[in-house]
Design a protein around this motif. Structure first.
Motif, PDB file in Angstrom:
ATOM      1  N   ASP A   1       0.828  -1.208   0.000  1.00 62.33           N
ATOM      2  CA  ASP A   1       0.000   0.000   0.000  1.00 62.33           C
ATOM      3  C   ASP A   1       0.857   1.251   0.000  1.00 62.33           C
ATOM      4  O   ASP A   1       0.584   2.214  -0.737  1.00 62.33           O
ATOM      5  N   THR A   2       1.905   1.257   0.816  1.00 61.89           N
ATOM      6  CA  THR A   2       2.783   2.424   0.883  1.00 61.89           C
ATOM      7  C   THR A   2       3.470   2.657  -0.448  1.00 61.89           C
ATOM      8  O   THR A   2       3.509   3.782  -0.970  1.00 61.89           O
TER       9      THR A   2
ATOM     10  N   ILE B   1       0.867   3.923  -3.141  1.00 66.78           N
ATOM     11  CA  ILE B   1       0.404   5.296  -2.939  1.00 66.78           C
ATOM     12  C   ILE B   1       1.492   6.284  -3.338  1.00 66.78           C
ATOM     13  O   ILE B   1       1.239   7.256  -4.070  1.00 66.78           O
TER      14      ILE B   1
ATOM     15  N   ARG C   1      -6.096   9.436  -0.312  1.00 61.19           N
ATOM     16  CA  ARG C   1      -6.106   8.173   0.418  1.00 61.19           C
ATOM     17  C   ARG C   1      -5.069   8.190   1.538  1.00 61.19           C
ATOM     18  O   ARG C   1      -5.336   7.716   2.655  1.00 61.19           O
ATOM     19  N   MET C   2      -3.890   8.718   1.264  1.00 61.17           N
ATOM     20  CA  MET C   2      -2.863   8.806   2.286  1.00 61.17           C
ATOM     21  C   MET C   2      -3.310   9.703   3.434  1.00 61.17           C
ATOM     22  O   MET C   2      -3.143   9.354   4.611  1.00 61.17           O
ATOM     23  N   ASN C   3      -3.905  10.837   3.109  1.00 53.76           N
ATOM     24  CA  ASN C   3      -4.357  11.738   4.167  1.00 53.76           C
ATOM     25  C   ASN C   3      -5.483  11.117   4.984  1.00 53.76           C
ATOM     26  O   ASN C   3      -5.562  11.306   6.202  1.00 53.76           O
TER      27      ASN C   3
ATOM     28  N   GLN D   1      -5.796   7.966   5.652  1.00 53.31           N
ATOM     29  CA  GLN D   1      -5.153   7.009   6.545  1.00 53.31           C
ATOM     30  C   GLN D   1      -4.533   7.710   7.752  1.00 53.31           C
ATOM     31  O   GLN D   1      -4.664   7.263   8.889  1.00 53.31           O
ATOM     32  N   HIS D   2      -3.858   8.816   7.516  1.00 52.99           N
ATOM     33  CA  HIS D   2      -3.167   9.509   8.598  1.00 52.99           C
ATOM     34  C   HIS D   2      -4.130  10.178   9.566  1.00 52.99           C
ATOM     35  O   HIS D   2      -3.808  10.348  10.749  1.00 52.99           O
TER      36      HIS D   2
ATOM     37  N   MET E   1      -0.020  17.473   2.322  1.00 51.82           N
ATOM     38  CA  MET E   1      -0.399  16.663   3.480  1.00 51.82           C
ATOM     39  C   MET E   1      -0.649  17.525   4.715  1.00 51.82           C
ATOM     40  O   MET E   1      -0.905  17.005   5.792  1.00 51.82           O
TER      41      MET E   1
ATOM     42  N   GLY F   1      -4.535   0.826   1.657  1.00 50.54           N
ATOM     43  CA  GLY F   1      -4.520   1.188   3.076  1.00 50.54           C
ATOM     44  C   GLY F   1      -5.557   0.424   3.875  1.00 50.54           C
ATOM     45  O   GLY F   1      -6.319  -0.398   3.346  1.00 50.54           O
TER      46      GLY F   1
END
Length: 288
Positions: free
Chosen positions: A81-82, A85, A105-107, A109-110, A162, A286
């Motif tokens: 996933d990492t 992305i 998608r990354m944001n 997750q965080h 981000m 993710g």
């Protein structure tokens, strides 16, 4: 979005094109794509794996990484996933449709966790400086000043998207932050060790049968500096083994310099992964 390389098959065509035609601020996405996907695809992937392991050496960050369970219980999926992305943004452009989807998608997750801004900054800094340091040790040619500066501006912009605050205003200032943060926070904890061992063993499982993995672990440790090894609770290799491993990687240089340049980019988003052998949607990457 695809940035086209020069027509020349010269091994240094990418470098020469960047130096003659591109600006490290205005063209940082194009420079980063060409340098990474044509001249240094394997090296960049290994360097970013090392960047991930360096994050595990930060004792104040590792308890959260253990609590999520992603790195210990779903190690392959978390790795894939990492990679996907980050690759969606780099290979397509962070301002492309797929790049924006990957960033969202990354944001998402965080936002599940409360993560201090300085830990975001440190992780971002490893994406800039670990590829540079790997290149200084093992690169078949040196990165140019433009390539280094473009990498900084690429990740600075991703960090801004981000909502990471207080990104140092220059390459040199960000490198000082990276060095100072490690000096203050890189120290041993058992959580560090668990994260590092799980990720190391996953990577060894890709290339070695079980009986050879203890030897493979020693080879991997030879790539880590002593501060990182101590922070991860891993044994230091003998000086002879370290010289052997580093010498073998440096020996790639003359071979690669003698070859014509890569004609097609190496795109990780186009490769099959162990988690998604039949393909993936960015929205599904993710934790769900």
């Amino acid at each position: 979005m695809r940035w086209l390389p020069p027509e020349s098959r010269s091994r240094h065509a990418i470098r020469d094109h960047i130096e003659a035609n591109l600006d490290p601020v205005e063209d940082h996405q194009e420079i980063t794509f060409l340098s990474t996907c044509y001249d240094f695809p394997w090296d960049t992937q290994r360097a970013l794996e090392l960047a991930l392991v360096r994050v595990f050496g930060i004792a104040k960050s590792s308890p959260l990484l253990v609590r999520t369970g992603e790195f210990l219980e779903r190690t392959q999926k978390r790795y894939d996933d990492t990679v996907l992305i980050l690759s969606e943004m780099l290979e397509n452009g962070y301002d492309s449709e797929r790049g924006r989807a990957a960033l969202r998608r990354m944001n998402q997750q965080h936002r599940r966790y409360t993560i201090p801004n300085d830990e975001y900054l440190y992780t971002l800094s490893t994406f800039v400086f670990e590829p540079v340091r790997w290149n200084e040790r093992f690169g078949w040619r040196p990165l140019t000043g433009k390539e280094k500066l473009a990498t900084y501006h690429y990740w600075k912009q991703v960090g801004a998207l981000m909502n990471i605050r207080d990104i140092p205003p220059s390459y040199e200032a960000f490198e000082r932050f990276n060095v100072d943060f490690e000096a203050e926070h890189m120290r041993f904890s058992e959580d560090n060790r668990r994260l590092a061992v799980a990720t190391r063993d996953l990577m060894l499982s890709w290339v070695l049968p079980g009986a050879l993995r203890p030897l493979g672990a020693r080879v991997v440790h030879a790539l880590f500096d002593d501060r990182l090894l101590d922070a991860l609770g891993l044994p230091r290799p003998s000086p002879a083994l370290r010289r052997l491993v580093e010498g073998a990687l440096r020996a790639r240089g003359p071979v690669l310099r003698a070859m014509p340049r890569r004609r097609e980019p190496r795109l990780l988003t186009r490769k099959k992964t162990r988690t998604y052998p039949d393909g993936y949607r960015v929205e599904d990457l993710g934790a769900q």
